[in-house]
Write an enzyme that holds these catalytic residues in place. Structure first.
Site, PDB file in Angstrom:
ATOM      1  N   TYR A  36      -2.536  -0.739   9.748  1.00 16.09           N
ATOM      2  CA  TYR A  36      -2.792  -1.394   8.713  1.00 16.09           C
ATOM      3  C   TYR A  36      -1.416  -0.739   7.777  1.00 16.09           C
ATOM      4  CZ  TYR A  36      -4.079  -1.375   3.615  1.00 16.09           C
ATOM      5  OH  TYR A  36      -3.933  -1.582   2.272  1.00 16.09           O
ATOM      6  N   SER A  60       0.837  -1.377   0.012  1.00 19.38           N
ATOM      7  CA  SER A  60       0.072   0.109   0.107  1.00 19.38           C
ATOM      8  C   SER A  60       0.744   1.312   0.180  1.00 19.38           C
ATOM      9  CB  SER A  60      -1.034  -0.022   1.165  1.00 19.38           C
ATOM     10  OG  SER A  60      -1.610   1.208   1.290  1.00 19.38           O
TER      11      SER A  60
END
Length: 257
Positions: free
Chosen positions: A162, A149
């Protein structure tokens, strides 16, 4: 399927029933790979992907795999081993795409220990042991592609846990590349930005202000689509990417330039 770039290859795509994972599974299937895709709960959605790949001339099967639990990797590979011979002339795997992930949107002050453990178990521990136990099945010259990400490199405190899992996943990728290079196996991370998927639909779709804001972050001036990511995965899975390893490939459309 003659002449497709992934003919005679077998791919495992975790979280392949929807969103980015679905686009990846369908793209690899169109390129000729036999695709094993995992799903957590939505059997119907996984079946739709298998059906779509079949209609496009490919071969695929779905495996129910609830990741984030002890023994999840062993159960996944046992199911894979039991099924692969029905779809391919050879056992084993050539491409592993660790796509399944869990987003924790709690900021630091409100993140519980349980939520922290869960997001790390799904996003980091599961890929770690899927690869560990998959290496005995992976043929030389294989491909490991970990979906990371853009938040691993750009501070977004709202998703701190995350983002931390994805940064750790990138380090895992780097070490895999070094360890597996002698076997001709490449390992790369692919880091998307915000992608228009069901997971983001509640705040993104139908919200012109949010769409404009996200589009403005990208140099290419639009919101990313699942197919944008699937195309890069198809390249990394192909022989054309044989000299690319240990890298984090930015797929944010040029966000933050």
């Amino acid at each position: 399927m003659n002449g497709r770039v992934l003919d005679n290859k077998v791919a495992l795509v975790t979280g392949g029933s929807r969103g980015i994972g679905r686009a990846i599974a369908e793209r690899l299937g169109r390129e000729g790979a036999v695709v094993a895709l995992t799903y957590a709960q939505d059997h119907a959605a996984a079946g739709e992907v298998v059906e779509r790949i079949g209609k496009d001339g490919g071969r695929a099967f779905a495996i129910r795999a609830e990741l984030g639990r002890h023994g999840d990797a062993a159960a996944l590979w046992a199911a894979f081993d039991a099924e692969i011979r029905r779809h391919s002339q050879q056992a084993g795997v050539d491409i592993i795409v660790n796509n399944a992930g869990l987003v924790s949107s709690s900021p630091l002050a409100f993140l519980t220990e349980g939520a922290f453990d869960e997001v790390f178990a799904v996003n980091l521990r599961a890929p770690f042991f899927i690869v560990q136990q998959g290496l005995s099945r992976m043929r030389d010259g294989g491909r490991i592609i970990n979906i990371s990400s853009g938040t691993a490199r750009n501070a977004v405190p709202e998703v701190i846990a995350y983002a931390s899992t994805k940064a750790a996943l990138d380090t895992f990728t780097l070490n895999l590349a070094k360890q597996l290079g002698p076997r001709g196996i490449t390992a790369n991370s692919l880091a998307p930005g915000v992608i228009d998927t069901d997971a983001n639909s509640s705040w993104l779709r139908g919200n012109p202000r949010a769409e404009a804001q996200i589009a403005s972050l990208a140099a290419l001036g639009r919101v990313g689509q699942p197919d944008d990511i699937a195309g890069v995965v198809a390249f990394l899975a192909s022989d054309d990417a044989r000299w690319v390893t240990g890298r984090v490939i930015d797929a944010t459309g040029g966000a933050g330039l």
